[in-house]
Enzyme design. Sequence first.
Site, PDB file in Angstrom:
ATOM      1  N   HIS A 154      36.849  27.840 -66.726  1.00  0.00           N
ATOM      2  CA  HIS A 154      36.684  29.266 -67.800  1.00  0.00           C
ATOM      3  C   HIS A 154      37.911  29.307 -68.583  1.00  0.00           C
ATOM      4  O   HIS A 154      38.459  30.499 -68.694  1.00  0.00           O
ATOM      5  CB  HIS A 154      36.705  30.472 -66.621  1.00  0.00           C
ATOM      6  CG  HIS A 154      35.814  31.569 -67.494  1.00  0.00           C
ATOM      7  ND1 HIS A 154      36.182  32.115 -68.503  1.00  0.00           N
ATOM      8  CD2 HIS A 154      34.462  32.110 -67.171  1.00  0.00           C
ATOM      9  CE1 HIS A 154      35.358  32.988 -68.919  1.00  0.00           C
ATOM     10  NE2 HIS A 154      34.195  32.891 -68.087  1.00  0.00           N
ATOM     11  N   TYR A 175      40.068  29.921 -71.826  1.00  0.00           N
ATOM     12  CA  TYR A 175      39.884  30.335 -73.085  1.00  0.00           C
ATOM     13  C   TYR A 175      40.796  29.598 -74.090  1.00  0.00           C
ATOM     14  O   TYR A 175      41.986  29.685 -73.685  1.00  0.00           O
ATOM     15  CB  TYR A 175      40.134  32.111 -73.180  1.00  0.00           C
ATOM     16  CG  TYR A 175      39.398  32.920 -72.275  1.00  0.00           C
ATOM     17  CD1 TYR A 175      39.155  32.768 -70.895  1.00  0.00           C
ATOM     18  CD2 TYR A 175      38.599  33.813 -73.140  1.00  0.00           C
ATOM     19  CE1 TYR A 175      38.566  33.934 -70.297  1.00  0.00           C
ATOM     20  CE2 TYR A 175      37.972  34.764 -72.569  1.00  0.00           C
ATOM     21  CZ  TYR A 175      37.985  34.635 -71.126  1.00  0.00           C
ATOM     22  OH  TYR A 175      37.289  35.600 -70.470  1.00  0.00           O
ATOM     23  N   GLU A 190      32.173  26.621 -71.298  1.00  0.00           N
ATOM     24  CA  GLU A 190      31.755  26.150 -69.839  1.00  0.00           C
ATOM     25  C   GLU A 190      30.907  25.249 -69.609  1.00  0.00           C
ATOM     26  O   GLU A 190      29.800  25.766 -69.732  1.00  0.00           O
ATOM     27  CB  GLU A 190      31.813  27.515 -69.195  1.00  0.00           C
ATOM     28  CG  GLU A 190      32.616  28.610 -69.409  1.00  0.00           C
ATOM     29  CD  GLU A 190      32.284  30.198 -69.402  1.00  0.00           C
ATOM     30  OE1 GLU A 190      31.777  30.512 -68.271  1.00  0.00           O
ATOM     31  OE2 GLU A 190      32.183  30.758 -70.360  1.00  0.00           O
TER      32      GLU A 190
HETATM   33  C1  GLA Z   1      31.268  34.175 -68.658  1.00  0.00           C
HETATM   34  C2  GLA Z   1      30.058  35.070 -68.770  1.00  0.00           C
HETATM   35  C3  GLA Z   1      30.550  36.306 -69.890  1.00  0.00           C
HETATM   36  C4  GLA Z   1      31.787  36.921 -69.268  1.00  0.00           C
HETATM   37  C5  GLA Z   1      32.725  35.990 -69.067  1.00  0.00           C
HETATM   38  C6  GLA Z   1      33.955  36.507 -68.299  1.00  0.00           C
HETATM   39  O1  GLA Z   1      31.475  33.408 -69.862  1.00  0.00           O
HETATM   40  O2  GLA Z   1      28.991  34.344 -69.677  1.00  0.00           O
HETATM   41  O3  GLA Z   1      29.495  36.964 -70.199  1.00  0.00           O
HETATM   42  O4  GLA Z   1      31.318  37.515 -67.878  1.00  0.00           O
HETATM   43  O5  GLA Z   1      32.391  34.968 -68.362  1.00  0.00           O
HETATM   44  O6  GLA Z   1      34.223  37.812 -68.968  1.00  0.00           O
END
Ligand code: GLA
Length: 346
Positions: free
Chosen positions: A177, A179, A313
Amino acid sequence: MSINITDFGCLADGKKVEKYLITNSNGVSVSVVTYGATLVSINAPDKNGNVADILVGFDKLEDMVEKTDYQGVVVGPYANRIGNSAFEIDGVKYNLVPNENVTTCLHSCGEFNTAVWDAEVTGENSVSFRYVSADGINGFPGTLDVAVKYTLTDENELKLEYDAVSDKKTVINLTNHAYFNLGGYNSGSILDHLIRINADKYTPVDKISIPTGEIATVENTPFDLLKATRVGDHIDDDFEQLVFTGGYDHNFCINDYDGSMKLAAEVTDPDSGRKLEVYTDLPGIQFYAGNFLKGVEGKNNFPMNKRSGFCLETQYYPDSPNQPAFPSCVFDAGEKYHTETIFKFL
Ligand code: GLA
């Protein structure tokens, strides 16, 4: 190539956390900590050779523990959402623990990303992280033995190899995950980045982000990202799917899925000239534009504002355990789960 191991602090229960820094011959470096097998930094050069950390997240263990919104973590055993926090396998119903909107199980309640993984240097440019998830945690069946191997090549590819095997038939869906902000974690908004996603179709959701089961065309919608498109161009359009989620937060169905590696998405930052390519052998990719980031302070106390980072993701489609039309994420006892994702920095 080098790997450098340092202390990254201690959890409240005394467990020690270590950081592994992999540096390649071009000066690109990646660091990963054993808490959550979390990616902590990615240093990559821009068009003028200036190196910046392009990963939005935390630089302190206590912040990761207290303030995480899944920054850089490995998510599992089931990434993204399972509707009504339940699914059936062979007529047996498994009830999970809901942690969102009263009913939904999101990111498996954070199990994998709050565990301390065992780490092992597996080569001059690779580190492997291992975690064993006990049978029944948050309701998921089976003891799941998981390994995630991070490799940084001289081609500036960060390769993530996910291996898992359970002792019971179960659902598995692992992702990272991270960013990203290709201008650097402290460079502001990602709305000027250009994104291309190799997907003719996506999976629309209901008001609480559970897929409706439809596999819809992107044609004539803001989800047509087949050609490089400025992230900000349509993110706030009055289009029901975007209104439901407050901006892009959807699974795209990667074209021609057949289990082999495909280029799923590419993102360019025109300012810095940095480019990210994402390859995967999985069927889906969640493009999340950081809509829920709320200014929590991250690295060097810099606020992580709304849309200051984006996630790509790689995954099985959200809620696949309850969606017969989606590619299956069910694995037999003893069946090997193996998937790969590559983040390439250009
Ligand atoms: C994923 C979900 C989002 C959010 C993020 C964390 O990307 O799809 O909706 O929950 O994780 O904030």
